[in-house]
Design a protein around this motif. Sequence first.
Motif, PDB file in Angstrom:
ATOM      1  N   GLY A 268       0.731  -1.556   0.275  1.00  0.00           N
ATOM      2  CA  GLY A 268       0.195  -0.076  -0.048  1.00  0.00           C
ATOM      3  C   GLY A 268       0.915   1.441  -0.026  1.00  0.00           C
ATOM      4  O   GLY A 268       0.798   1.795  -1.211  1.00  0.00           O
ATOM      5  N   ASN A 269       1.472   1.435   1.336  1.00  0.00           N
ATOM      6  CA  ASN A 269       2.138   2.726   1.316  1.00  0.00           C
ATOM      7  C   ASN A 269       3.898   3.138   0.481  1.00  0.00           C
ATOM      8  O   ASN A 269       3.917   4.378  -0.101  1.00  0.00           O
ATOM      9  CB  ASN A 269       2.751   2.967   2.635  1.00  0.00           C
ATOM     10  CG  ASN A 269       1.197   2.855   3.750  1.00  0.00           C
ATOM     11  OD1 ASN A 269       1.119   2.323   4.200  1.00  0.00           O
ATOM     12  ND2 ASN A 269       1.243   4.146   3.616  1.00  0.00           N
ATOM     13  N   VAL A 270       4.326   1.182   0.211  1.00  0.00           N
ATOM     14  CA  VAL A 270       5.619   1.588  -0.387  1.00  0.00           C
ATOM     15  C   VAL A 270       5.247   1.850  -1.831  1.00  0.00           C
ATOM     16  O   VAL A 270       5.940   3.055  -2.180  1.00  0.00           O
ATOM     17  CB  VAL A 270       6.644   0.214  -0.467  1.00  0.00           C
ATOM     18  CG1 VAL A 270       7.689   0.453  -1.552  1.00  0.00           C
ATOM     19  CG2 VAL A 270       6.780   0.168   0.583  1.00  0.00           C
ATOM     20  N   PRO A 271       4.607   1.178  -3.121  1.00  0.00           N
ATOM     21  CA  PRO A 271       4.407   1.733  -3.886  1.00  0.00           C
ATOM     22  C   PRO A 271       3.686   3.971  -4.276  1.00  0.00           C
ATOM     23  O   PRO A 271       4.405   3.901  -5.261  1.00  0.00           O
ATOM     24  CB  PRO A 271       2.756   0.776  -4.737  1.00  0.00           C
ATOM     25  CG  PRO A 271       3.252  -0.318  -3.151  1.00  0.00           C
ATOM     26  CD  PRO A 271       3.027   0.326  -2.202  1.00  0.00           C
ATOM     27  N   ILE A 272       2.904   3.883  -3.106  1.00  0.00           N
ATOM     28  CA  ILE A 272       2.771   5.092  -3.560  1.00  0.00           C
ATOM     29  C   ILE A 272       4.164   6.372  -3.244  1.00  0.00           C
ATOM     30  O   ILE A 272       4.147   7.714  -3.360  1.00  0.00           O
ATOM     31  CB  ILE A 272       1.672   5.778  -2.471  1.00  0.00           C
ATOM     32  CG1 ILE A 272       0.243   5.281  -3.304  1.00  0.00           C
ATOM     33  CG2 ILE A 272       1.409   7.267  -2.005  1.00  0.00           C
ATOM     34  CD1 ILE A 272      -1.068   5.383  -2.194  1.00  0.00           C
ATOM     35  N   ASN A 273       5.127   5.850  -2.269  1.00  0.00           N
ATOM     36  CA  ASN A 273       5.741   6.856  -1.799  1.00  0.00           C
ATOM     37  C   ASN A 273       6.972   6.430  -3.405  1.00  0.00           C
ATOM     38  O   ASN A 273       7.428   7.797  -3.550  1.00  0.00           O
ATOM     39  CB  ASN A 273       6.735   5.845  -0.895  1.00  0.00           C
ATOM     40  CG  ASN A 273       6.042   6.267   0.645  1.00  0.00           C
ATOM     41  OD1 ASN A 273       5.002   6.331   0.790  1.00  0.00           O
ATOM     42  ND2 ASN A 273       6.352   5.355   1.910  1.00  0.00           N
ATOM     43  N   GLY A 274       7.074   5.314  -3.440  1.00  0.00           N
ATOM     44  CA  GLY A 274       7.636   5.818  -4.995  1.00  0.00           C
ATOM     45  C   GLY A 274       7.139   6.564  -6.104  1.00  0.00           C
ATOM     46  O   GLY A 274       7.887   7.354  -6.890  1.00  0.00           O
ATOM     47  N   ARG A 275       5.379   6.957  -6.050  1.00  0.00           N
ATOM     48  CA  ARG A 275       5.285   7.803  -7.108  1.00  0.00           C
ATOM     49  C   ARG A 275       5.183   9.264  -6.250  1.00  0.00           C
ATOM     50  O   ARG A 275       6.029   9.654  -7.328  1.00  0.00           O
ATOM     51  CB  ARG A 275       3.776   7.221  -6.999  1.00  0.00           C
ATOM     52  CG  ARG A 275       4.088   5.771  -8.031  1.00  0.00           C
ATOM     53  CD  ARG A 275       2.066   6.225  -7.696  1.00  0.00           C
ATOM     54  NE  ARG A 275       1.120   6.664  -8.590  1.00  0.00           N
ATOM     55  CZ  ARG A 275       0.055   7.137  -9.578  1.00  0.00           C
ATOM     56  NH1 ARG A 275      -0.953   5.851  -8.322  1.00  0.00           N
ATOM     57  NH2 ARG A 275      -0.176   7.624  -9.313  1.00  0.00           N
ATOM     58  N   VAL A 276       5.397   9.475  -5.163  1.00  0.00           N
ATOM     59  CA  VAL A 276       5.514  11.079  -4.427  1.00  0.00           C
ATOM     60  C   VAL A 276       7.152  11.500  -4.710  1.00  0.00           C
ATOM     61  O   VAL A 276       7.221  11.979  -4.898  1.00  0.00           O
ATOM     62  CB  VAL A 276       4.985  10.824  -2.993  1.00  0.00           C
ATOM     63  CG1 VAL A 276       6.052  12.020  -2.367  1.00  0.00           C
ATOM     64  CG2 VAL A 276       4.148  10.645  -3.283  1.00  0.00           C
ATOM     65  N   THR A 277       7.898   9.981  -4.688  1.00  0.00           N
ATOM     66  CA  THR A 277       8.972  10.877  -4.579  1.00  0.00           C
ATOM     67  C   THR A 277       9.907  11.500  -6.121  1.00  0.00           C
ATOM     68  O   THR A 277      10.546  11.897  -6.278  1.00  0.00           O
ATOM     69  CB  THR A 277       9.926   9.534  -4.649  1.00  0.00           C
ATOM     70  OG1 THR A 277       9.977   8.240  -4.879  1.00  0.00           O
ATOM     71  CG2 THR A 277      10.765   8.824  -3.525  1.00  0.00           C
ATOM     72  N   GLN A 278       9.328  11.644  -7.227  1.00  0.00           N
ATOM     73  CA  GLN A 278       9.260  11.653  -8.173  1.00  0.00           C
ATOM     74  C   GLN A 278       8.398  13.029  -8.827  1.00  0.00           C
ATOM     75  O   GLN A 278       8.734  13.478  -9.466  1.00  0.00           O
ATOM     76  CB  GLN A 278       8.565  10.485  -9.865  1.00  0.00           C
ATOM     77  CG  GLN A 278       8.775   9.053  -9.680  1.00  0.00           C
ATOM     78  CD  GLN A 278       8.241   8.444 -10.477  1.00  0.00           C
ATOM     79  OE1 GLN A 278       7.151   8.580 -11.052  1.00  0.00           O
ATOM     80  NE2 GLN A 278       8.699   6.992 -10.518  1.00  0.00           N
TER      81      GLN A 278
END
Length: 104
Positions: A14-24
């Motif tokens: 849940g959180n980790v994939p969203i974190n990857g998008r947010v870092t971009q």
Amino acid sequence: MHPDPGALLVTRFGNVPINGRVTQWAATTPPADGAEILRRWELFDNARTLTAVAALVTLAVLAVGPTASGRRRVRERGSGAGPAQACPAVCNQIVRAAAMAVPR
């Protein structure tokens, strides 16, 4: 085994994939649905916190609750360890579960 597999799974999927998008977003402008993405992240974070709290409550109930017969367990058979010796292990599990419930 992880003390709270529910929190681990929510974080990983849940959180980790969203974190990857947010870092971009630092390199570009946030997408049009950026607020919705952050709302979903918060939902996953709340689910992770709830699973950690549920794990903590479960550990506490198992640590101090009576056995199925209604009598308190004084000594585990064959272990020779009474409640005083078992407490540090149980306390460590509770502290680890509580630490996972705290947002970072």
